[in-house]
Design a protein around this motif. Structure first.
Motif, PDB file in Angstrom:
ATOM      1  N   ILE A 230       0.846  -1.187   0.000  1.00 24.18           N
ATOM      2  CA  ILE A 230       0.000   0.000   0.000  1.00 24.18           C
ATOM      3  C   ILE A 230       0.885   1.242   0.000  1.00 24.18           C
ATOM      4  N   LYS A 231       0.553   2.213  -0.830  1.00 22.47           N
ATOM      5  CA  LYS A 231       1.284   3.486  -0.819  1.00 22.47           C
ATOM      6  C   LYS A 231       0.349   4.577  -0.303  1.00 22.47           C
ATOM      7  N   PHE A 232       0.818   5.303   0.711  1.00 19.95           N
ATOM      8  CA  PHE A 232       0.030   6.345   1.384  1.00 19.95           C
ATOM      9  C   PHE A 232       0.832   7.638   1.308  1.00 19.95           C
ATOM     10  N   ILE A 233       0.218   8.701   0.780  1.00 21.30           N
ATOM     11  CA  ILE A 233       0.945   9.950   0.538  1.00 21.30           C
ATOM     12  C   ILE A 233       0.241  11.115   1.235  1.00 21.30           C
ATOM     13  N   VAL A 234       1.037  11.932   1.927  1.00 19.46           N
ATOM     14  CA  VAL A 234       0.543  13.155   2.570  1.00 19.46           C
ATOM     15  C   VAL A 234       1.255  14.333   1.920  1.00 19.46           C
ATOM     16  N   ILE A 235       0.493  15.289   1.413  1.00 21.17           N
ATOM     17  CA  ILE A 235       1.067  16.481   0.774  1.00 21.17           C
ATOM     18  C   ILE A 235       0.670  17.706   1.594  1.00 21.17           C
ATOM     19  N   ARG A 236       1.676  18.439   2.059  1.00 23.59           N
ATOM     20  CA  ARG A 236       1.451  19.685   2.823  1.00 23.59           C
ATOM     21  C   ARG A 236       1.912  20.857   1.971  1.00 23.59           C
ATOM     22  N   THR A 237       0.954  21.668   1.496  1.00 24.91           N
ATOM     23  CA  THR A 237       1.310  22.819   0.672  1.00 24.91           C
ATOM     24  C   THR A 237       1.545  24.042   1.564  1.00 24.91           C
ATOM     25  N   LEU A 238       2.098  25.052   0.970  1.00 24.46           N
ATOM     26  CA  LEU A 238       2.341  26.303   1.702  1.00 24.46           C
ATOM     27  C   LEU A 238       1.185  27.279   1.530  1.00 24.46           C
ATOM     28  N   LYS A 239       0.041  26.766   1.119  1.00 28.64           N
ATOM     29  CA  LYS A 239      -1.150  27.589   0.912  1.00 28.64           C
ATOM     30  C   LYS A 239      -1.609  28.211   2.226  1.00 28.64           C
TER      31      LYS A 239
ATOM     32  N   GLU B   9       9.795  20.631  -1.726  1.00 31.16           N
ATOM     33  CA  GLU B   9       9.844  21.458  -2.922  1.00 31.16           C
ATOM     34  C   GLU B   9       9.539  22.895  -2.524  1.00 31.16           C
ATOM     35  N   ALA B  10       9.564  23.769  -3.500  1.00 32.44           N
ATOM     36  CA  ALA B  10       9.384  25.195  -3.197  1.00 32.44           C
ATOM     37  C   ALA B  10       8.009  25.492  -2.614  1.00 32.44           C
ATOM     38  N   THR B  11       6.986  24.766  -3.081  1.00 28.10           N
ATOM     39  CA  THR B  11       5.612  25.094  -2.664  1.00 28.10           C
ATOM     40  C   THR B  11       4.934  23.998  -1.852  1.00 28.10           C
ATOM     41  N   LYS B  12       5.603  22.871  -1.671  1.00 32.68           N
ATOM     42  CA  LYS B  12       4.941  21.781  -0.940  1.00 32.68           C
ATOM     43  C   LYS B  12       5.950  20.803  -0.357  1.00 32.68           C
TER      44      LYS B  12
END
Length: 369
Positions: A286-295, A349-352
Motif C-alpha cells: 500500500i502506498k500512502f501519501i501526505v502532501i502539505r502545501t504552503l497555501k 519542494e518550493a511550494t509543498k
C-alpha cells in the motif's frame, strides 16, 4: 431462491396456457371443421372418444405437470415456513440469553459506581501519563490500573467477552449478528472502549481480540485519545482535537475503501492545504501519501483544523504512528502480522512537502477492519 420461484411460476402459467390453447383449438376444429361437436344434431361417439382421448392424453398430461410444479412450490414454501419458524424460536432463545447478559453487565457497572468510574480512571491515567511515553509505557500504565481494580474490572471484562462470544458463536445470520453486536457496542462509553483496547493488548484480554476485530468494537475510539498519542495533543484545543479525530476516522475509512475496492482514495483538508492519497499497489503493498502545501489557510476553515499546528517533521511522525496503529496495533497483529513493514520518506519542494509511506508485507495480504 427468488429466481427459482419466479421461473417455476412462469413455467406453470405457460404450460397452463398451452394446455388451454390446445383444448380450445380442438374444440373450434370439432365445431367448425371436423363437425363432431354438433349441439343440435347427433353426436359422433367415435370422433368424440378420439377427441377425448387426445385431450386427456395431451392436455391432461400438461395440467398434471402444472399440478406437480405447484405441489413442489407448495412443499418448498412449507419447508421455508418451518425453517423460518425454527429460526424465530432460535432467535427468541438467543434474545433471552443476550439481554440477560446485558442486564448482568449493567448490574456490574452499577456496582462500580456507574460509567463515571471509567471516566475518572481514564482521566487520571491520561493526566499522569508522560507525553513522551510509548506503547510499552502505556501498556504498563494500564496494567497498574488493572492490578488496583482487578476484583471489579476482571468480572466486567468476562461478561463483555461472553456477550460478544455469544453473538459470534450463535447460529444467527450475519445481519442479525451485526444488529446484536451494534446493540452491545452501543452500551459502551468512549472511556470503556479505551480500557477495552488496552486490556486486549495484554495477556488478560488476548482472547477478546478476535471479537474486537470481528465486530470492530473499538472503531469509535479516537486515535488521539490513546496514551501514546498524547504528545501530539498537548498543543491542541478541544475543538482541534475533535476535528482531527473526525479527519482520522475519515482517513481510516478511506484506506479501507482503497484496499477493498482496489482503487485510489483521495481527500483534501484545510481547503487543499493538506492532501491525502492512498493507492493499493498489490495485495502486499500500500502506498500512502501526505502532501502539505504552503497555501494560506482561511480563518473560517474547520475540516482538518489542527493539522496546521504541526511542523512537517511532527506531521510525518504523526501519520507514521497513525499507520502503525491502523495496520498493526489496532488489529492486534491478527490481520497484519509483525512481518508488515512501514517506511516513510519526505521530499521538499518550493511550494509543498510530500511525505510518502509504504506498507508492505511479503507473507500476508494487507487488510484493515
Amino acid at each position: 431462491m427468488k429466481c427459482q420461484k419466479k421461473i417455476l411460476l412462469i413455467s406453470s402459467v405457460l404450460i397452463t396456457l398451452i394446455g388451454l390453447f390446445i383444448f380450445i383449438w380442438f374444440c373450434v376444429r370439432g365445431f367448425f371443421y371436423e363437425q363432431f361437436i354438433i349441439p343440435t344434431g347427433i353426436i359422433s361417439l367415435e370422433k368424440s372418444s378420439q377427441f377425448g382421448d387426445f385431450i386427456g392424453g395431451c392436455c391432461g398430461a400438461l395440467f398434471a405437470l402444472v399440478g406437480v410444479l405447484l405441489l413442489f412450490e407448495t412443499l418448498r414454501l412449507q419447508r421455508t415456513e418451518i425453517s423460518e419458524s425454527r429460526y424465530v424460536f432460535k432467535l427468541q432463545q438467543f434474545d433471552n440469553m443476550f439481554f440477560n447478559l446485558l442486564t448482568l453487565y449493567n448490574s456490574i457497572i452499577s456496582s462500580m459506581q456507574g460509567k463515571s468510574f471509567f471516566t475518572q480512571k481514564q482521566q487520571s491515567i491520561y493526566q499522569n501519563f508522560n507525553q513522551d511515553g510509548g506503547r510499552k509505557i502505556a501498556k504498563n500504565a494500564y496494567l497498574s490500573f488493572y492490578a488496583e481494580n482487578e476484583p471489579n474490572i476482571a468480572q466486567y471484562f468476562r461478561v463483555l467477552y461472553q456477550i460478544f462470544s455469544l453473538i459470534s458463536h450463535s447460529k444467527l445470520n450475519e445481519e442479525d449478528k451485526v444488529r446484536y453486536a451494534k446493540i452491545a457496542r452501543a452500551q459502551l462509553s468512549k472511556d470503556e472502549i479505551f480500557f477495552l483496547y488496552y486490556n486486549a493488548n495484554t495477556i488478560y484480554g488476548n482472547k477478546f481480540r478476535r471479537y474486537i476485530n470481528e465486530f470492530n468494537i473499538t472503531k469509535h475510539l479516537s486515535i488521539l485519545d490513546k496514551l501514546e498519542f498524547k504528545k501530539y495533543c498537548v498543543s491542541l484545543t478541544n475543538i482541534e482535537n475533535h476535528l482531527l479525530h473526525v479527519a482520522f476516522f475519515e482517513i481510516r475509512k478511506g484506506i479501507k475503501e482503497c484496499i477493498k475496492q482496489n482503487k485510489e482514495w483521495y481527500k483534501t483538508f484545510l481547503q487543499g492545504a493538506i492532501a491525502i492519497k492512498c493507492n493499493k499497489i498489490d495485495s502486499f503493498n500500500i502506498k500512502f501519501i501526505v502532501i502539505r502545501t504552503l497555501k494560506e489557510i482561511p480563518d473560517d476553515v474547520q475540516q482538518g483544523l489542527g493539522f496546521n499546528e504541526f511542523t512537517p517533521e511532527q506531521l510525518s511522525s504523526l501519520f507514521y504512528d497513525f499507520l502503525v496503529d491502523v495496520f498493526l496495533y489496532s488489529n492486534f497483529f491478527l490481520l497484519n502480522d509483525k512481518n508488515t513493514i512501514i517506511t516513510s520518506r519526505m521530499t521538499r519542494e518550493a511550494t509543498k512537502i510530500t511525505i510518502t509511506y509504504e506498507v508492505k508485507n511479503a507473507k500476508t495480504n494487507i487488510r484493515i477492519v
